[in-house]
Design an enzyme around this catalytic site. Sequence first.
Site, PDB file in Angstrom:
ATOM      1  CG  ASP A 216       6.636 107.052  38.188  1.00 39.62           C
ATOM      2  OD1 ASP A 216       5.471 106.680  37.186  1.00 39.62           O
ATOM      3  OD2 ASP A 216       6.312 105.948  39.319  1.00 39.62           O
TER       4      ASP A 216
ATOM      5  CG  HIS B 234       6.063 100.034  39.857  1.00 40.59           C
ATOM      6  ND1 HIS B 234       4.605 100.591  40.907  1.00 40.59           N
ATOM      7  CD2 HIS B 234       5.788 102.168  39.847  1.00 40.59           C
ATOM      8  CE1 HIS B 234       3.622 101.299  40.801  1.00 40.59           C
ATOM      9  NE2 HIS B 234       4.561 102.196  40.241  1.00 40.59           N
TER      10      HIS B 234
ATOM     11  CD  GLN C 164      -3.169 114.153  39.610  1.00 45.16           C
ATOM     12  OE1 GLN C 164      -2.495 114.401  38.760  1.00 45.16           O
ATOM     13  NE2 GLN C 164      -2.368 114.265  40.731  1.00 45.16           N
TER      14      GLN C 164
HETATM   15  N1  SAM Z   1       2.506 105.018  36.232  1.00 49.42           N
HETATM   16  C1  SAM Z   1       2.048 106.071  36.140  1.00 49.42           C
HETATM   17  C2  SAM Z   1       1.661 106.108  34.479  1.00 49.42           C
HETATM   18  O1  SAM Z   1       2.536 106.352  33.470  1.00 49.42           O
HETATM   19  O2  SAM Z   1       0.930 106.309  34.436  1.00 49.42           O
HETATM   20  C3  SAM Z   1       2.459 107.114  36.924  1.00 49.42           C
HETATM   21  C4  SAM Z   1       1.935 106.917  38.219  1.00 49.42           C
HETATM   22  S1  SAM Z   1       2.642 108.557  39.274  1.00 49.42           S
HETATM   23  C5  SAM Z   1       1.108 108.513  40.378  1.00 49.42           C
HETATM   24  C6  SAM Z   1       2.584 109.774  38.688  1.00 49.42           C
HETATM   25  C7  SAM Z   1       2.531 110.887  39.797  1.00 49.42           C
HETATM   26  O3  SAM Z   1       3.146 112.072  38.388  1.00 49.42           O
HETATM   27  C8  SAM Z   1       1.401 111.558  40.078  1.00 49.42           C
HETATM   28  O4  SAM Z   1       1.057 110.868  41.420  1.00 49.42           O
HETATM   29  C9  SAM Z   1       0.825 112.693  39.617  1.00 49.42           C
HETATM   30  O5  SAM Z   1       0.632 113.995  40.552  1.00 49.42           O
HETATM   31  C10 SAM Z   1       2.714 113.293  39.318  1.00 49.42           C
HETATM   32  N2  SAM Z   1       3.212 114.246  38.653  1.00 49.42           N
HETATM   33  C11 SAM Z   1       2.536 115.024  38.007  1.00 49.42           C
HETATM   34  N3  SAM Z   1       3.128 116.200  37.631  1.00 49.42           N
HETATM   35  C12 SAM Z   1       4.259 116.064  38.129  1.00 49.42           C
HETATM   36  C13 SAM Z   1       5.133 117.260  38.535  1.00 49.42           C
HETATM   37  N4  SAM Z   1       4.979 118.475  37.587  1.00 49.42           N
HETATM   38  N5  SAM Z   1       6.126 116.940  39.858  1.00 49.42           N
HETATM   39  C14 SAM Z   1       6.189 116.181  40.585  1.00 49.42           C
HETATM   40  N6  SAM Z   1       5.360 115.318  40.250  1.00 49.42           N
HETATM   41  C15 SAM Z   1       4.268 115.152  39.308  1.00 49.42           C
END
Ligand code: SAM
Length: 280
Positions: free
Chosen positions: A155, A62, A31
């Site tokens: 999350d 959070h 991304q």
């Molecule tokens: N609070 C946020 C929202 O709902 O908009 C979520 C924020 S958090 C930064 C989401 C994270 O999930 C991102 O950093 C992304 O890289 C991670 N993510 C997405 N797909 C994932 C996967 N398959 N495994 C682990 N992490 C993942």
Amino acid sequence: MELWYTEKHTSNLGITMKIKETLTKEKSVYQEMVILDTFEYGKLMLLDGLVMLTEKDEFVYHEMISHIPLYSHPNPKKVLIIGGGDGGTLREVCKHPSVEKAVLVEIDDMVIEGAKKYFPECAKGFESPKADVQVTDGIKYIEETEDRFDVIIVDSTDPIGPAEGLFHKKFYEMCKGVLTEDGILVAQGESPFISSMQRVVTSMNKDLEEVFPNVQRYLAFIPTYPSGMWSFVFASKKYNALSDFDKERCEKDSFDLKYYNAEIHQAAFALPNFVKELIK
Ligand code: SAM
């Protein structure tokens, strides 16, 4: 000259913020991450053009994704966070004295490094001795781990790109297998107010209800997320988020929280009729 950032929530509506400057713009294989400094909400992290968090309102998301499951379980010791690369959920989870280990599985190291540099309030979660950070795909981790967890918190970003599989029934079934006998899963559940997200709200409930005996949806007010009305899903093998809520422990702990409290825990599960309709 004034600089403004706009995230379009539909083709006719969005949120717009006046920005001081662009702090970084980086791309990983997963991304694009942009971090802006805004006048109203402090620093803002965007992933693929969508607001992930701002310094001013990150506490709502959070606290609500963490404390609801942790006060619904009588003794949460091992917690798994899928996603959550900004560290905010980890920060909240590690506040609980019963938690011995919190594993955070984030697919994209760029997000973790960005948070450490620009969001120190969130990233302090990474400093906890209870934290075990794994940079890998959450789905792969769940498939392969032999660990068992009392609570899993998803999350994640929206169900596009790397997070898509985190919204599938198969993923929920795998989570169930990795939870202890009385384990709880909580996942961010999109906005029930935005029509393009309503399909996800409905399908998440349907899929989770086919996997877990107890599924409850709850709401929180998050100013910078689409519509401001955000939802989460609580799915469990044994505990009910309302009747098993440990109010006494919640009121005894003094974590100095800004949103979550015992009244909010109970009120968050009261749903407007249109939300009930989406998940019935
Ligand atoms: N609070 C946020 C929202 O709902 O908009 C979520 C924020 S958090 C930064 C989401 C994270 O999930 C991102 O950093 C992304 O890289 C991670 N993510 C997405 N797909 C994932 C996967 N398959 N495994 C682990 N992490 C993942």
